[in-house]
Design a protein around this motif. Structure first.
Motif, mmCIF file in Angstrom:
data_model
loop_
_atom_site.group_PDB
_atom_site.id
_atom_site.type_symbol
_atom_site.label_atom_id
_atom_site.label_comp_id
_atom_site.label_asym_id
_atom_site.label_seq_id
_atom_site.Cartn_x
_atom_site.Cartn_y
_atom_site.Cartn_z
ATOM 1 N N THR A 161 1.073 2.484 -2.101
ATOM 2 C CA THR A 161 0.522 0.881 -1.947
ATOM 3 C C THR A 161 1.270 -0.061 -2.529
ATOM 4 O O THR A 161 1.327 -1.186 -2.184
ATOM 5 C CB THR A 161 -0.883 1.237 -3.127
ATOM 6 O OG1 THR A 161 -0.252 1.621 -4.480
ATOM 7 C CG2 THR A 161 -1.892 2.089 -2.493
ATOM 8 N N ASN A 188 4.984 1.321 3.029
ATOM 9 C CA ASN A 188 3.948 1.529 3.872
ATOM 10 C C ASN A 188 4.184 0.934 5.358
ATOM 11 O O ASN A 188 5.044 -0.056 5.123
ATOM 12 C CB ASN A 188 2.547 1.500 3.282
ATOM 13 C CG ASN A 188 2.065 -0.099 2.989
ATOM 14 O OD1 ASN A 188 2.485 -0.862 3.751
ATOM 15 N ND2 ASN A 188 1.435 0.228 1.939
ATOM 16 N N ASP A 189 3.588 1.316 6.530
ATOM 17 C CA ASP A 189 3.923 0.406 7.622
ATOM 18 C C ASP A 189 3.416 -0.919 7.589
ATOM 19 O O ASP A 189 4.161 -1.900 8.292
ATOM 20 C CB ASP A 189 3.220 1.400 8.791
ATOM 21 C CG ASP A 189 1.796 1.565 8.504
ATOM 22 O OD1 ASP A 189 1.159 1.071 7.611
ATOM 23 O OD2 ASP A 189 1.203 2.283 9.363
ATOM 24 N N GLU A 234 3.568 5.895 7.364
ATOM 25 C CA GLU A 234 2.366 5.553 8.177
ATOM 26 C C GLU A 234 1.029 5.682 7.141
ATOM 27 O O GLU A 234 1.093 6.351 6.469
ATOM 28 C CB GLU A 234 2.060 6.416 9.410
ATOM 29 C CG GLU A 234 1.028 5.966 10.295
ATOM 30 C CD GLU A 234 1.201 6.700 11.417
ATOM 31 O OE1 GLU A 234 0.725 8.027 11.376
ATOM 32 O OE2 GLU A 234 1.460 6.421 12.672
ATOM 33 N N SER A 249 -0.283 4.371 2.221
ATOM 34 C CA SER A 249 0.605 5.117 0.760
ATOM 35 C C SER A 249 2.198 4.606 1.330
ATOM 36 O O SER A 249 2.539 5.127 2.335
ATOM 37 C CB SER A 249 0.128 6.343 0.534
ATOM 38 O OG SER A 249 0.817 7.051 -0.590
#
Length: 215
Positions: free
Chosen positions: A188, A130-131, A183, A186
């Protein structure tokens, strides 16, 4: 005295010759705009315009070959096969992972030298993070990444395709690994997908996930 001077001069010539010796340079991986170099046993992914081990500069690189500047001299290089000391075949390296929480396989590894806890996902086409994880790893995905839309279980989300210099789990290291930055929160956990797994051998034996190098 004259003999001593000659011996001294000879010794200096030998010393200078050894300091000028050209390094052993192998190109062991090729990508558009980058090459994996092995210089006197030191292995590194080096992008075009950058300097690698031993001062070797990658002038250009694509899937067919690379032009390197070694000791100020530019010359073309093709893909070489690495050999261990003594020119014997390198030993296969293995990593066995037992099932963890939820029946999943979890592996401690690293991305570009930063520690990462991976969840193995053979259904993911690439490594996925994720970001927030990307920022922690120092990946400037908005600048270096290619924007794309990704379909997930929660719907369509915005993402960026990036190239990771190095992904390592145990003693297994793969250079130039494709990854996707998504973005939001997710996934996690960082997913170890097929962009890594397809470049190593993997199989499941009695609830053990076995990874091994293809070298």
């Amino acid at each position: 005295m004259r003999g001593l001077k000659l011996l001294t001069a000879a010794a200096l010539l030998v010393a200078c010759g050894s300091s000028w010796a050209e390094p052993l340079v192998l190109v062991v991986g090729l990508f558009p705009g980058a090459a994996v170099l092995n210089v006197d046993g030191q292995r590194k992914l080096v992008k075009v315009g950058q300097t690698g081990p031993g001062g070797v500069v990658v002038v250009s690189a694509d899937s067919r070959g690379a032009v390197l500047r070694v000791n100020g001299v530019e010359r073309p290089y093709t893909l070489s096969r690495e050999y261990s000391e003594g020119f014997t075949e390198p030993k296969t390296r293995q990593l066995s992972v037992a099932k963890g929480i939820g029946g999943h396989y979890w592996i401690a590894g690293s991305v570009d030298g930063h520690p990462v806890q991976f969840l193995v996902d053979t259904g993911a086409t690439s490594v996925a993070i994720n970001d927030g994880q990307a920022r922690r790893l120092g990946i400037d995905y908005r600048v270096v990444g290619q924007p794309l839309q990704v379909n997930t279980a929660s719907g369509t989300v915005r993402g960026w395709r990036v190239k990771l210099d190095s992904v390592k789990v145990g003693t297994l290291q793969v250079l130039g690994v494709e990854a996707v930055v998504l973005e939001g929160g997710s996934p996690t956990e960082a997913l170890l997908g097929m962009s890594f797994l397809s470049r190593v051998g993997w199989r499941v034996e009695q609830d053990l996930l076995v990874l091994e190098s293809k070298l």
